[in-house]
Design a protein around this motif. Sequence first.
Motif, PDB file in Angstrom:
ATOM      1  N   GLU A  45     -60.747 -10.127 -91.367  1.00 34.35           N
ATOM      2  CA  GLU A  45     -59.739  -9.369 -90.616  1.00 34.35           C
ATOM      3  C   GLU A  45     -59.815  -7.869 -90.916  1.00 34.35           C
ATOM      4  O   GLU A  45     -59.767  -7.043 -90.006  1.00 34.35           O
ATOM      5  CB  GLU A  45     -58.340  -9.884 -90.936  1.00 34.35           C
ATOM      6  N   ARG A  67     -51.363 -14.670 -96.067  1.00 30.64           N
ATOM      7  CA  ARG A  67     -50.325 -15.539 -95.501  1.00 30.64           C
ATOM      8  C   ARG A  67     -49.906 -15.087 -94.104  1.00 30.64           C
ATOM      9  O   ARG A  67     -49.784 -15.891 -93.189  1.00 30.64           O
ATOM     10  CB  ARG A  67     -49.114 -15.517 -96.423  1.00 30.64           C
ATOM     11  N   ASP A  68     -49.679 -13.769 -93.952  1.00 31.37           N
ATOM     12  CA  ASP A  68     -49.076 -13.285 -92.712  1.00 31.37           C
ATOM     13  C   ASP A  68     -50.022 -12.518 -91.795  1.00 31.37           C
ATOM     14  O   ASP A  68     -49.667 -12.227 -90.660  1.00 31.37           O
ATOM     15  CB  ASP A  68     -47.906 -12.354 -93.040  1.00 31.37           C
ATOM     16  N   GLY A  69     -51.169 -12.148 -92.304  1.00 25.65           N
ATOM     17  CA  GLY A  69     -52.062 -11.302 -91.517  1.00 25.65           C
ATOM     18  C   GLY A  69     -51.847  -9.845 -91.847  1.00 25.65           C
ATOM     19  O   GLY A  69     -50.765  -9.456 -92.315  1.00 25.65           O
ATOM     20  N   TYR A  70     -52.853  -9.046 -91.587  1.00 26.27           N
ATOM     21  CA  TYR A  70     -52.816  -7.648 -92.007  1.00 26.27           C
ATOM     22  C   TYR A  70     -51.655  -6.871 -91.391  1.00 26.27           C
ATOM     23  O   TYR A  70     -50.955  -6.129 -92.072  1.00 26.27           O
ATOM     24  CB  TYR A  70     -54.126  -6.955 -91.637  1.00 26.27           C
ATOM     25  N   HIS A  71     -51.451  -7.027 -90.111  1.00 34.07           N
ATOM     26  CA  HIS A  71     -50.426  -6.200 -89.473  1.00 34.07           C
ATOM     27  C   HIS A  71     -49.015  -6.668 -89.764  1.00 34.07           C
ATOM     28  O   HIS A  71     -48.066  -5.896 -89.645  1.00 34.07           O
ATOM     29  CB  HIS A  71     -50.680  -6.119 -87.974  1.00 34.07           C
ATOM     30  N   GLN A  72     -48.887  -7.902 -90.149  1.00 34.41           N
ATOM     31  CA  GLN A  72     -47.555  -8.397 -90.501  1.00 34.41           C
ATOM     32  C   GLN A  72     -47.244  -8.079 -91.969  1.00 34.41           C
ATOM     33  O   GLN A  72     -46.104  -8.160 -92.380  1.00 34.41           O
ATOM     34  CB  GLN A  72     -47.494  -9.913 -90.272  1.00 34.41           C
ATOM     35  N   GLN A 110     -52.705 -16.653 -86.947  1.00 35.63           N
ATOM     36  CA  GLN A 110     -51.654 -16.204 -87.861  1.00 35.63           C
ATOM     37  C   GLN A 110     -50.271 -16.551 -87.332  1.00 35.63           C
ATOM     38  O   GLN A 110     -49.383 -16.921 -88.078  1.00 35.63           O
ATOM     39  CB  GLN A 110     -51.772 -14.692 -88.073  1.00 35.63           C
ATOM     40  N   ILE A 119     -51.253 -10.601 -97.061  1.00 36.21           N
ATOM     41  CA  ILE A 119     -52.145 -10.500 -95.909  1.00 36.21           C
ATOM     42  C   ILE A 119     -52.713 -11.883 -95.591  1.00 36.21           C
ATOM     43  O   ILE A 119     -52.797 -12.283 -94.431  1.00 36.21           O
ATOM     44  CB  ILE A 119     -53.295  -9.512 -96.178  1.00 36.21           C
ATOM     45  N   HIS A 149     -53.743  -4.507 -81.966  1.00 32.56           N
ATOM     46  CA  HIS A 149     -52.464  -3.946 -82.407  1.00 32.56           C
ATOM     47  C   HIS A 149     -52.243  -2.515 -81.925  1.00 32.56           C
ATOM     48  O   HIS A 149     -51.108  -2.055 -81.873  1.00 32.56           O
ATOM     49  CB  HIS A 149     -52.337  -4.033 -83.925  1.00 32.56           C
ATOM     50  N   ILE A 188     -58.087 -14.653 -84.545  1.00 30.50           N
ATOM     51  CA  ILE A 188     -57.461 -14.407 -85.842  1.00 30.50           C
ATOM     52  C   ILE A 188     -55.952 -14.247 -85.704  1.00 30.50           C
ATOM     53  O   ILE A 188     -55.167 -14.858 -86.414  1.00 30.50           O
ATOM     54  CB  ILE A 188     -58.061 -13.133 -86.481  1.00 30.50           C
ATOM     55  N   ASN A 189     -55.555 -13.453 -84.714  1.00 30.92           N
ATOM     56  CA  ASN A 189     -54.140 -13.182 -84.520  1.00 30.92           C
ATOM     57  C   ASN A 189     -53.339 -14.404 -84.127  1.00 30.92           C
ATOM     58  O   ASN A 189     -52.258 -14.645 -84.662  1.00 30.92           O
ATOM     59  CB  ASN A 189     -53.975 -12.122 -83.432  1.00 30.92           C
ATOM     60  N   GLN A 197     -49.504 -20.348 -87.540  1.00 31.28           N
ATOM     61  CA  GLN A 197     -49.570 -20.882 -88.899  1.00 31.28           C
ATOM     62  C   GLN A 197     -50.159 -22.294 -89.006  1.00 31.28           C
ATOM     63  O   GLN A 197     -51.345 -22.458 -89.226  1.00 31.28           O
ATOM     64  CB  GLN A 197     -48.178 -20.857 -89.543  1.00 31.28           C
TER      65      GLN A 197
END
Lengths: 204, 204, 204, 204
Positions: free
Chosen positions: A117, A32-37, B124, A30, B36, B120-121, B127
């Motif tokens: 997040e 590194r990529d974010g929660y949804h990723q 991500q 999470i 999302h 935030i999004n 990067q």
Amino acid sequence: MGAQKKSQSEMTFIEKHRRKQIIDTAIEIIARDGYHQATLASVAKEAGFSKGVIFYYFKNKDELTEQINEILLDELRDHTRKCMKEEAPQADNLKAYVEAYLDFIRKNREKFAILVELGINLNQKMQDQLFSSLVYIDCRKSLAVIMDRDGKRDNLEKKTADALVVVVQAMLDGLGIQYLSDPKNIDLDACQQVILSMIASYQP
Amino acid sequence: MGAQKKSQSEMTFIEKHRRKQIIDTAIEIIARDGYHQATLASVAKEAGFSKGVIFYYFKNKDELTEQINEILLDELRDHTRKCMKEEAPQADNLKAYVEAYLDFIRKNREKFAILVELGINLNQKMQDQLFSSLVYIDCRKSLAVIMDRDGKRDNLEKKTADALVVVVQAMLDGLGIQYLSDPKNIDLDACQQVILSMIASYQP
Amino acid sequence: MGAQKKSQSEMTFIEKHRRKQIIDTAIEIIARDGYHQATLASVAKEAGFSKGVIFYYFKNKDELTEQINEILLDELRDHTRKCMKEEAPQADNLKAYVEAYLDFIRKNREKFAILVELGINLNQKMQDQLFSSLVYIDCRKSLAVIMDRDGKRDNLEKKTADALVVVVQAMLDGLGIQYLSDPKNIDLDACQQVILSMIASYQP
Amino acid sequence: MGAQKKSQSEMTFIEKHRRKQIIDTAIEIIARDGYHQATLASVAKEAGFSKGVIFYYFKNKDELTEQINEILLDELRDHTRKCMKEEAPQADNLKAYVEAYLDFIRKNREKFAILVELGINLNQKMQDQLFSSLVYIDCRKSLAVIMDRDGKRDNLEKKTADALVVVVQAMLDGLGIQYLSDPKNIDLDACQQVILSMIASYQP
DNA sequence: GATGAATGAGTTTTCATTCAT
DNA sequence: AATGAATGAAAACTCATTCAT
């Protein structure tokens, strides 16, 4: 057996270990990529086992998410608590708190990022109950206690006393967020200095 | 045809109108459901046209997202700029800024929420380039100018002067976030009062 | 646009066509493999398009299932209704009904099989409301009307009159089920003969 | 070692006991949730042991299913046999059978429900061998014997005699199914009365 | 310009089954 | 004998995206 709600003490060693493994891996991803990723497939793969395991230990993604949140919140609370205990008694409690809070952010940037997040996400899911309001209410309560112990809110109108707590919390979180998005440009120590001076010299 | 990059002036009236329609609807839905959960299908349906249109006017969801972010950022900037112009010259510029910023948050709670979430999004996705760092750098630059105009940073060490800006920005954003998660428990006016007093009485 | 509830007349030609295609294919597959073995993937593949289409036209598997059930129930009702209209007036209405019902089973063995299986499934999902009870109540109501038109229930106690309807319905369904499981060993015509004689010679 | 085929007598006491435990629990759960919702995990949990045990005593889910079916079928057969023995000799055998069959349904509603559902399922799995046809053939054979003992099929054409058996069986099963789906609206006693009168007064 | 239709890759989730201990 | 742990294949479902008309 896995996904049943049970107290820590009821868990076998391996169960605790696996849960920790999953949660830690999930936190990494999470961050590194974010929660949804962060898909459960990626968590499983990274942790080195099959998707099924996650469902063996957690009812579903939501439960995993909530537990991650709780754990990180606990870590933050534990950190500040521990830091404050190390201070001498009669010392400046608020100062200790501010230092502890920012120290956590400095040392656990990704974890703080996840807290922010997940806070947003959990809030969206719970629509009305407003999850993060609860977290904040708690936070502010502790902060109020600390400030009162130092006499920082004596002689203030109720309204102002409440607002003062909000603003102190705001400084910490707002600073944390700027630090998240751009750590190289934010001098946490200098900011901490400013925050402490501000609180110290504050006159309503 | 739509999705090619072209300057504002090259767009036909209808093209501008459609884009606005899409963006406005998307904002509503993101505010209500979260980024999302806001699917392009739901945006199209709510706005009353087919999914295809969105792709006619925007390359993909990411481009739409970025434009929404830019527009909201512009609105925030415009709002503060306009508010500050209405103040008398030689007045307390920082005070005007703080008031304007919080006024925006109060009047556009959902938009501020979206700014936080999209920040935030986008971060991500980008990067390394760290999107929101750019936004913040900008923000702080303007704030620095304002504070300097009021002489608020005279005689401060560079390090402290920079940190002061960060902390002021932090107070505003941190307050905004608490207000987002729990508007009923946050007295924005009282907090504004505290923030202004704090800045006024600040002594390094 | 697909999955929204809308009346037949609101549907475009292609929409009606696709829904029919999907439903027909699903019926075939359920008949062949059983309800739980009939996956949406297999339906899509057999019908020659992607899984997505099914969700474009139906909200989810449950909705598809319910529509299949309604359609088959309608077909059964339409069949009996139509058959009965072709009979001369003042004729033996019950005889016409029995013949029509069994004729449907003979000509639509798989469809009758699906009705039985879906009935069980829908019942399990609706736990309390007991879906198939509703279907049966309806069935028995029509049957009662028909029998009364022929004077078949005159002079019977209420309790017995009600039971008579249940038993007639039972003969038809019970026969249908035996026919399903072993068509070669069941002589539908002979059974129909026996059923009709039984009803005719019945004396409480 | 469990899953090997072995005669009843070869099984140890504990082995028989475990199998019974598993089967009984499975029956409960299938009755409550339906066959496809009854997972082996839920059976194991409810019965109070681990999933592994099931595979120790049964090769796989299918084998368990088949054994459940056989057992329930046996129960039904035993029940009717026992009931009939209690009747006086030279008595009306068919009447005794009908009463016994319906008595089983009344007292074992869920078991009858499972027999119906498993019948459908097993049939689907065995495609050609048509499992339930075998069950029905057996059923009808016994019924034929009983009717002949009462002289109920004397003087009938073979075709009609066969059909009569089918129809009697149909009445019982069809009634059972209506009773399953809506026990409160079905007066089993009254129906039994009607069925018996019908058979008694039947004239080809 | 605009639409409806279709796609397919990706996500969560379920479960029978296996196996080391 | 029994268990807990792990697996993996398969299912339902989601959604950004494409494209013919």
